[in-house]
Design an enzyme around this catalytic site. Structure first.
Site, PDB file in Angstrom:
ATOM      1  N   HIS A  68      -8.210   8.123   2.894  1.00 21.50           N
ATOM      2  CA  HIS A  68      -7.567   9.318   2.880  1.00 21.50           C
ATOM      3  C   HIS A  68      -8.708  10.495   2.705  1.00 21.50           C
ATOM      4  CE1 HIS A  68      -7.365   8.121  -1.117  1.00 21.50           C
ATOM      5  NE2 HIS A  68      -7.542   9.179  -1.572  1.00 21.50           N
ATOM      6  N   ASP A 125      -0.634  16.553  -1.936  1.00 22.87           N
ATOM      7  CA  ASP A 125      -0.882  15.605  -2.837  1.00 22.87           C
ATOM      8  C   ASP A 125      -0.018  15.948  -3.911  1.00 22.87           C
ATOM      9  OD1 ASP A 125      -4.065  14.019  -3.885  1.00 22.87           O
ATOM     10  OD2 ASP A 125      -2.513  14.689  -5.269  1.00 22.87           O
ATOM     11  N   GLY A 150     -14.785   6.910  -7.135  1.00 19.71           N
ATOM     12  CA  GLY A 150     -13.438   7.491  -7.690  1.00 19.71           C
ATOM     13  C   GLY A 150     -12.541   7.434  -6.682  1.00 19.71           C
ATOM     14  N   CYS A 182       0.927  -1.148  -0.105  1.00 23.12           N
ATOM     15  CA  CYS A 182       0.016  -0.045  -0.013  1.00 23.12           C
ATOM     16  C   CYS A 182       0.757   1.072   0.065  1.00 23.12           C
ATOM     17  CB  CYS A 182      -1.056  -0.055   1.239  1.00 23.12           C
ATOM     18  SG  CYS A 182      -1.771   1.506   1.523  1.00 23.12           S
ATOM     19  N   HIS A 191      -6.249   3.143   0.401  1.00 22.88           N
ATOM     20  CA  HIS A 191      -6.020   3.465   1.920  1.00 22.88           C
ATOM     21  C   HIS A 191      -6.830   4.712   2.163  1.00 22.88           C
ATOM     22  CE1 HIS A 191      -2.668   3.794   5.454  1.00 22.88           C
ATOM     23  NE2 HIS A 191      -3.561   4.846   5.394  1.00 22.88           N
ATOM     24  N   HIS A 212      -9.166  14.234   1.115  1.00 21.80           N
ATOM     25  CA  HIS A 212      -8.560  15.491   0.290  1.00 21.80           C
ATOM     26  C   HIS A 212      -8.948  16.838   1.031  1.00 21.80           C
ATOM     27  CE1 HIS A 212      -7.675  13.110  -3.285  1.00 21.80           C
ATOM     28  NE2 HIS A 212      -8.623  12.194  -2.729  1.00 21.80           N
TER      29      HIS A 212
HETATM   30  P1  AMP Z   1      -8.334   9.154  -4.495  1.00 19.57           P
HETATM   31  O1  AMP Z   1      -8.469   9.071  -6.205  1.00 19.57           O
HETATM   32  O2  AMP Z   1      -9.250   9.926  -3.984  1.00 19.57           O
HETATM   33  O3  AMP Z   1      -8.047   7.648  -4.268  1.00 19.57           O
HETATM   34  O4  AMP Z   1      -6.879   9.960  -4.485  1.00 19.57           O
HETATM   35  C1  AMP Z   1      -5.652   9.726  -4.538  1.00 19.57           C
HETATM   36  C2  AMP Z   1      -4.918  10.845  -4.437  1.00 19.57           C
HETATM   37  O5  AMP Z   1      -3.482  10.498  -4.044  1.00 19.57           O
HETATM   38  C3  AMP Z   1      -4.671  11.404  -5.811  1.00 19.57           C
HETATM   39  O6  AMP Z   1      -5.313  12.876  -5.597  1.00 19.57           O
HETATM   40  C4  AMP Z   1      -3.315  11.429  -6.037  1.00 19.57           C
HETATM   41  O7  AMP Z   1      -2.674  12.628  -6.614  1.00 19.57           O
HETATM   42  C5  AMP Z   1      -2.607  11.265  -4.762  1.00 19.57           C
HETATM   43  N1  AMP Z   1      -1.212  10.449  -4.796  1.00 19.57           N
HETATM   44  C6  AMP Z   1      -1.093   9.324  -5.375  1.00 19.57           C
HETATM   45  N2  AMP Z   1       0.512   8.960  -4.929  1.00 19.57           N
HETATM   46  C7  AMP Z   1       0.687   9.966  -4.335  1.00 19.57           C
HETATM   47  C8  AMP Z   1       2.153  10.250  -3.712  1.00 19.57           C
HETATM   48  N3  AMP Z   1       3.016   9.331  -3.680  1.00 19.57           N
HETATM   49  N4  AMP Z   1       2.267  11.335  -2.875  1.00 19.57           N
HETATM   50  C9  AMP Z   1       1.313  12.384  -2.740  1.00 19.57           C
HETATM   51  N5  AMP Z   1      -0.111  11.966  -3.209  1.00 19.57           N
HETATM   52  C10 AMP Z   1      -0.163  10.904  -3.965  1.00 19.57           C
HETATM   53 ZN    ZN Z   2      -2.157   1.252   3.772  1.00 13.98          ZN
END
Ligand code: AMP
Ligand code: ZN
Length: 113
Positions: free
Chosen positions: A99, A30, A92, A4, A97, A101
């Site tokens: 999170h 992000d 979406g 993950c 994991h 925004h």
């Molecule tokens: P979601 O689509 O809600 O699952 O959001 C995932 C978010 O994680 C997206 O906005 C990506 O830009 C962000 N993301 C993916 N990998 C990383 C990373 N290594 N560091 C920071 N943000 C990331």
């Molecule tokens: Zn995780």
């Protein structure tokens, strides 16, 4: 969870730009910001999505929202901000994991696409 990416960010295996950290949660920028301020707030413990919140792990969710209020003040977002959670395929969610925004610094529309 060993594969993950947000667990790896939480344990330092993958670098991130941290804006807040304590024992329970981490907040970092992000990679592809959709607003002037776009931070992801995650529990350090692996929870796959909002759909996996239970009475056993829900305390960290309250804490995440305390951290969000702190970030609002830290970034001086006196006019407001948006907090978004994408849950599962239809929601979406791309990173599995949990999170949130935390986005600010511009006006957002509604309803979200
Ligand atoms: P979601 O689509 O809600 O699952 O959001 C995932 C978010 O994680 C997206 O906005 C990506 O830009 C962000 N993301 C993916 N990998 C990383 C990373 N290594 N560091 C920071 N943000 C990331
Ligand atoms: Zn995780």
């Amino acid at each position: 969870m060993s594969d993950c990416i947000f667990c790896k960010i939480a344990n330092g295996e993958i670098p991130s730009t941290k804006v807040y950290e304590d024992d329970l949660v981490l907040a970092f920028n992000d990679l592809e910001p959709q607003a002037p301020i776009h931070v992801l707030i995650i529990p350090k413990q692996h929870i796959t999505s909002c759909d996996d919140i239970t009475p056993d792990n829900s305390a960290v969710i309250a804490h995440i929202f305390e951290v969000a209020a702190l970030l609002g003040k830290q970034f001086g977002l006196t006019n407001g901000y948006r907090i978004v959670n994408n849950c599962g395929e239809d929601g979406g969610q791309t990173v599995k994991h949990l999170h949130f925004h935390f986005m600010g610094g511009r006006q957002f529309g509604w309803p979200a696409g």
